[in-house]
Design an enzyme around this catalytic site. Structure first.
Site, PDB file in Angstrom:
ATOM      1  N   LYS A   9       0.871  -1.139  -0.080  1.00 42.44           N
ATOM      2  CA  LYS A   9       0.047   0.147   0.021  1.00 42.44           C
ATOM      3  C   LYS A   9       0.887   1.212  -0.074  1.00 42.44           C
ATOM      4  CE  LYS A   9      -3.833  -2.456   2.374  1.00 42.44           C
ATOM      5  NZ  LYS A   9      -4.712  -2.062   3.684  1.00 42.44           N
ATOM      6  N   TYR A  49     -12.310  -2.427  -3.109  1.00 38.52           N
ATOM      7  CA  TYR A  49     -12.986  -2.490  -1.825  1.00 38.52           C
ATOM      8  C   TYR A  49     -14.317  -2.582  -1.662  1.00 38.52           C
ATOM      9  CZ  TYR A  49      -8.335  -1.847   0.310  1.00 38.52           C
ATOM     10  OH  TYR A  49      -6.815  -2.093   0.967  1.00 38.52           O
ATOM     11  N   PHE A  57     -15.620   3.862   7.116  1.00 41.95           N
ATOM     12  CA  PHE A  57     -14.467   4.119   6.684  1.00 41.95           C
ATOM     13  C   PHE A  57     -14.043   3.916   5.326  1.00 41.95           C
ATOM     14  CE2 PHE A  57     -13.984  -0.370   8.334  1.00 41.95           C
ATOM     15  CZ  PHE A  57     -13.527  -1.051   6.962  1.00 41.95           C
ATOM     16  N   ARG A  85      -1.785 -14.409   3.809  1.00 41.77           N
ATOM     17  CA  ARG A  85      -2.325 -13.674   4.764  1.00 41.77           C
ATOM     18  C   ARG A  85      -1.739 -13.872   6.339  1.00 41.77           C
ATOM     19  NH1 ARG A  85      -6.890 -10.752   3.780  1.00 41.77           N
ATOM     20  NH2 ARG A  85      -7.890 -11.074   5.754  1.00 41.77           N
ATOM     21  N   THR A  91      -5.251  -7.441  10.632  1.00 42.90           N
ATOM     22  CA  THR A  91      -5.557  -6.220  10.341  1.00 42.90           C
ATOM     23  C   THR A  91      -5.272  -5.199  11.331  1.00 42.90           C
ATOM     24  OG1 THR A  91      -7.350  -7.489   9.211  1.00 42.90           O
ATOM     25  CG2 THR A  91      -7.374  -4.768   9.095  1.00 42.90           C
ATOM     26  N   ARG A 102       2.866  -7.064   9.252  1.00 44.71           N
ATOM     27  CA  ARG A 102       2.367  -5.985   9.733  1.00 44.71           C
ATOM     28  C   ARG A 102       2.759  -6.014  11.361  1.00 44.71           C
ATOM     29  NH1 ARG A 102      -3.635  -7.406   7.652  1.00 44.71           N
ATOM     30  NH2 ARG A 102      -3.563  -6.178   5.887  1.00 44.71           N
ATOM     31  N   ASN A 112      -1.713  -0.334   7.185  1.00 44.44           N
ATOM     32  CA  ASN A 112      -1.141  -1.723   7.613  1.00 44.44           C
ATOM     33  C   ASN A 112      -0.354  -2.394   6.403  1.00 44.44           C
ATOM     34  OD1 ASN A 112      -3.292  -2.377   5.937  1.00 44.44           O
ATOM     35  ND2 ASN A 112      -4.362  -3.276   7.695  1.00 44.44           N
ATOM     36  N   HIS A 115      -1.915  -5.424   1.403  1.00 46.68           N
ATOM     37  CA  HIS A 115      -3.183  -6.168   1.227  1.00 46.68           C
ATOM     38  C   HIS A 115      -3.034  -7.414   0.424  1.00 46.68           C
ATOM     39  CE1 HIS A 115      -7.109  -6.916  -0.717  1.00 46.68           C
ATOM     40  NE2 HIS A 115      -6.379  -7.582  -1.504  1.00 46.68           N
ATOM     41  N   GLU A 126      -9.533  -9.477  -8.010  1.00 44.92           N
ATOM     42  CA  GLU A 126      -8.754  -8.413  -7.730  1.00 44.92           C
ATOM     43  C   GLU A 126      -7.464  -8.557  -8.778  1.00 44.92           C
ATOM     44  OE1 GLU A 126      -7.520  -9.131  -3.798  1.00 44.92           O
ATOM     45  OE2 GLU A 126      -9.633  -8.746  -3.041  1.00 44.92           O
TER      46      GLU A 126
HETATM   47  P1  RTP Z   1      -6.867  -5.859   3.178  1.00 40.80           P
HETATM   48  O1  RTP Z   1      -8.179  -6.224   2.405  1.00 40.80           O
HETATM   49  O2  RTP Z   1      -6.470  -4.446   3.019  1.00 40.80           O
HETATM   50  O3  RTP Z   1      -5.811  -7.031   2.705  1.00 40.80           O
HETATM   51  O4  RTP Z   1      -6.806  -6.113   4.731  1.00 40.80           O
HETATM   52  P2  RTP Z   1      -7.815  -7.077   5.628  1.00 40.80           P
HETATM   53  O5  RTP Z   1      -8.248  -8.100   4.656  1.00 40.80           O
HETATM   54  O6  RTP Z   1      -6.787  -7.642   6.634  1.00 40.80           O
HETATM   55  O7  RTP Z   1      -8.829  -6.201   6.133  1.00 40.80           O
HETATM   56  P3  RTP Z   1     -10.331  -5.593   5.830  1.00 40.80           P
HETATM   57  O8  RTP Z   1     -11.120  -6.049   6.693  1.00 40.80           O
HETATM   58  O9  RTP Z   1     -10.308  -6.259   4.575  1.00 40.80           O
HETATM   59  O10 RTP Z   1     -10.214  -4.125   5.536  1.00 40.80           O
HETATM   60  C1  RTP Z   1      -9.458  -3.681   4.570  1.00 40.80           C
HETATM   61  C2  RTP Z   1      -8.623  -2.402   4.838  1.00 40.80           C
HETATM   62  O11 RTP Z   1      -9.352  -1.507   5.439  1.00 40.80           O
HETATM   63  C3  RTP Z   1      -8.486  -0.757   6.390  1.00 40.80           C
HETATM   64  N1  RTP Z   1      -9.465  -0.532   7.564  1.00 40.80           N
HETATM   65  N2  RTP Z   1      -9.787   0.722   7.985  1.00 40.80           N
HETATM   66  N3  RTP Z   1     -10.766   2.721   9.987  1.00 40.80           N
HETATM   67  C4  RTP Z   1     -10.996   1.304  10.060  1.00 40.80           C
HETATM   68  O12 RTP Z   1     -11.768   0.973  11.164  1.00 40.80           O
HETATM   69  C5  RTP Z   1     -10.486   0.247   9.252  1.00 40.80           C
HETATM   70  N4  RTP Z   1     -10.829  -0.958   9.419  1.00 40.80           N
HETATM   71  C6  RTP Z   1     -10.372  -1.545   8.258  1.00 40.80           C
HETATM   72  C7  RTP Z   1      -7.572  -1.313   6.410  1.00 40.80           C
HETATM   73  O13 RTP Z   1      -6.279  -0.788   5.973  1.00 40.80           O
HETATM   74  C8  RTP Z   1      -7.625  -2.653   6.032  1.00 40.80           C
HETATM   75  O14 RTP Z   1      -6.337  -3.461   5.634  1.00 40.80           O
HETATM   76 MG    MG Z   2      -9.608  -7.685   2.996  1.00 38.14          MG
END
Ligand code: RTP
Ligand code: MG
Length: 147
Positions: A9, A49, A57, A85, A91, A102, A112, A115, A126
């Site tokens: 990122k 996303y 968010f 992962r 996350t 991370r 973080n 992705h 994706e």
């Molecule tokens: P990613 O999709 O980026 O690989 O991350 P992930 O699966 O671990 O997490 P996900 O639940 O899919 O969330 C995507 C990204 O959104 C951001 N986030 N911000 N402000 C908040 O509360 C919040 N929660 C999540 C994070 O950058 C997360 O990686």
């Molecule tokens: Mg995700």
């Protein structure tokens, strides 16, 4: 054999962590089949996303991922989706274990660093969002027989 979409990122690119992150997946034994530095468009970010569209968010997330260049990659290997992962860590930075990307480098939750696709279906969608089929190279890697 699976493929996954991994993306350093904007925070990871700005902090000079592309090499560190790529090295971890190389050393694990996964195979890089496509990679590029790119500026994600808002359309690509919103598609990427989409599952978070209703979340509070979402706007911030799209702003963040389009705020500067990212390093998009396609990696291949057995169980690469789940294993990458695991290597990324959780996350939330408070839950991401030392030894993970991370856990070792991220200190503030939304920023973080990386992705990774969370299922074969998301990986396909994706990869298609960021790469043309001809940008992905299949090639034999002799080391694969030792892994
Ligand atoms: P990613 O999709 O980026 O690989 O991350 P992930 O699966 O671990 O997490 P996900 O639940 O899919 O969330 C995507 C990204 O959104 C951001 N986030 N911000 N402000 C908040 O509360 C919040 N929660 C999540 C994070 O950058 C997360 O990686
Ligand atoms: Mg995700």
């Amino acid at each position: 054999m699976q493929r996954t979409y991994l993306m350093v990122k904007p925070d990871g690119v700005q902090r000079g962590l592309i090499g560190e992150i790529v090295a971890r997946f190389e050393r694990k034994g996964f195979q890089l089949v496509g990679a590029k530095l790119m500026q994600v468009t808002r359309e690509q970010a919103e598609f990427h996303y989409e599952e978070h569209k209703e979340k509070a968010f979402f706007g911030e997330l799209v702003d963040f991922i389009t705020s500067g260049p990212v390093f998009g990659m396609v990696w291949q290997g057995d169980d690469v989706i789940a294993l990458s992962r695991l290597m990324m860590g959780k996350t939330n930075v408070m839950d991401s274990q030392p030894g993970t990307i991370r856990g070792d480098f991220a200190a503030h939750t939304p920023k973080n660093l990386i992705h990774g696709s969370d299922s074969p279906e998301s990986a396909e969608r994706e990869i298609g969002n960021f790469f043309k089929p001809e940008e992905l190279l299949g090639y034999d890697k002799a080391i694969n027989r030792w892994i």
